[in-house]
Motif scaffolding. Structure first.
Motif, short mmCIF file in Angstrom:
data_model
loop_
_atom_site.label_atom_id
_atom_site.label_comp_id
_atom_site.label_asym_id
_atom_site.label_seq_id
_atom_site.Cartn_x
_atom_site.Cartn_y
_atom_site.Cartn_z
N CYS A 20 0.70 -1.27 -0.15
CA CYS A 20 0.08 -0.09 0.03
C CYS A 20 0.87 1.41 -0.03
CB CYS A 20 -1.04 -0.16 1.23
SG CYS A 20 -2.13 -1.34 1.08
N GLY A 21 2.13 1.30 -0.66
CA GLY A 21 2.88 2.16 -0.74
C GLY A 21 2.56 3.33 -2.08
N VAL A 40 -8.92 -5.97 -2.21
CA VAL A 40 -8.18 -6.69 -1.16
C VAL A 40 -6.75 -5.99 -0.92
CG1 VAL A 40 -7.34 -8.99 -0.22
CG2 VAL A 40 -9.56 -8.77 -1.66
N ILE A 41 -6.49 -5.20 -0.04
CA ILE A 41 -5.30 -4.75 0.26
C ILE A 41 -4.47 -5.19 1.38
CG2 ILE A 41 -5.96 -2.45 -0.91
CD1 ILE A 41 -6.32 -1.36 2.05
N ALA A 42 -3.22 -5.26 1.22
CA ALA A 42 -2.12 -5.98 2.31
C ALA A 42 -1.12 -5.05 2.42
CB ALA A 42 -2.13 -7.25 1.87
N ASP A 43 -0.82 -4.80 3.74
CA ASP A 43 0.66 -4.30 3.98
C ASP A 43 0.77 -4.29 5.51
OD1 ASP A 43 2.26 -1.53 2.20
OD2 ASP A 43 2.69 -2.06 4.07
N PHE A 44 1.82 -4.13 5.85
CA PHE A 44 2.41 -4.23 7.40
C PHE A 44 2.80 -2.92 8.01
CE2 PHE A 44 6.08 -5.57 5.33
CZ PHE A 44 6.90 -4.97 6.15
N ASP A 45 3.15 -1.97 6.85
CA ASP A 45 3.53 -0.53 7.32
C ASP A 45 2.76 0.51 7.78
OD1 ASP A 45 5.92 0.91 7.70
OD2 ASP A 45 6.25 1.00 5.50
N ARG A 64 -0.43 6.29 11.39
CA ARG A 64 -1.27 5.08 11.28
C ARG A 64 -1.04 4.04 10.38
NH1 ARG A 64 -6.82 7.66 9.84
NH2 ARG A 64 -7.33 5.50 10.02
N LYS A 65 -1.68 2.85 10.46
CA LYS A 65 -1.45 1.80 9.56
C LYS A 65 -1.88 2.09 8.30
CE LYS A 65 -1.98 -1.74 13.45
NZ LYS A 65 -2.33 -2.87 13.88
N LYS A 66 -0.96 1.74 7.34
CA LYS A 66 -1.51 2.32 5.61
C LYS A 66 -2.53 1.47 5.59
CE LYS A 66 3.13 3.19 3.97
NZ LYS A 66 4.22 3.03 3.04
N GLU A 68 -5.29 0.88 7.19
CA GLU A 68 -6.46 1.55 7.83
C GLU A 68 -6.79 2.84 7.15
OE1 GLU A 68 -5.84 1.77 11.97
OE2 GLU A 68 -5.99 -0.48 12.25
N ALA A 69 -5.58 3.52 7.00
CA ALA A 69 -5.75 4.91 6.25
C ALA A 69 -5.94 4.66 4.86
CB ALA A 69 -4.35 5.45 6.54
N LEU A 70 -5.43 3.77 4.11
CA LEU A 70 -6.09 3.76 2.96
C LEU A 70 -7.60 3.48 2.73
CD1 LEU A 70 -5.04 3.96 -0.24
CD2 LEU A 70 -4.54 1.43 -0.15
N LYS A 71 -7.70 2.51 3.46
CA LYS A 71 -9.28 2.06 3.38
C LYS A 71 -10.26 3.14 3.77
CE LYS A 71 -12.62 -1.30 5.47
NZ LYS A 71 -12.77 -2.37 6.16
N GLU A 72 -9.64 4.02 4.55
CA GLU A 72 -10.58 5.29 4.86
C GLU A 72 -10.41 6.23 3.76
OE1 GLU A 72 -8.95 8.87 7.69
OE2 GLU A 72 -9.86 7.33 8.85
N ASN A 73 -9.50 6.23 3.05
CA ASN A 73 -9.38 7.34 1.74
C ASN A 73 -10.39 6.84 0.92
OD1 ASN A 73 -7.61 8.75 3.38
ND2 ASN A 73 -6.01 8.07 2.52
#
Length: 141
Positions: A20-21, A40-45, A64-66, A68-73
């Motif tokens: 998710c970079g 379906v997104i996956a990242d640990f950063d 914040r976890k990428k 969670e932030a990306l899902k919100e965006n």
């Protein structure tokens, strides 16, 4: 095809994004904007200030976890897109379950060893699933 016919067809698809970079977050945004059904997104950063110049995050999301932030965006861009977020480092063991049922898988990693792991695992587990890979690697040196 009409716009509604295209939109109806796009809602049927499920796309997996590994990372998710810079590439993954922007790919997710583009897919949300065209009305993909499920991401379906996956990242640990986590989001850092250094990410903000090329990744789809905002200053108030630093730390914040990428995922969670990306899902919100993505929900702000298109609330009809279903986002399944996995805050996890992808491994040969968990990758098959995380991306099961996807129509397409996007490899969006920076590091060569992660790219290799995903490509080899995906080709072995999902031989008929299209795999989109990024050829560049981020960073200096």
């Amino acid at each position: 095809m009409t716009f509604e016919e295209i939109a109806s067809r796009m809602r049927q698809y499920r796309v997996g994004i590994a990372g998710c970079g810079g590439l993954g977050s922007n790919c997710a945004v583009a897919l949300a904007r065209i009305g993909i059904g499920t991401l379906v997104i996956a990242d640990f950063d986590i989001v850092t200030e250094g990410n903000l110049n090329r990744q789809y995050y905002f200053t108030d999301q630093v730390g914040r976890k990428k995922t969670e932030a990306l899902k919100e965006n993505l929900a702000r861009i298109n609330p009809r897109v279903k986002v399944v977020a996995h805050d996890v480092k992808l491994t040969e063991g968990n990758l098959p379950d995380i991306f099961a049922g996807c129509d397409v898988l996007v490899e969006a990693f920076d590091l060569a060893d992660q790219k290799l792991l995903l490509i080899e695992t995906a080709q072995s587990v999902y031989p008929d699933m299209p795999l989109v890979t990024g050829l560049g690697m981020a960073g200096w040196g």
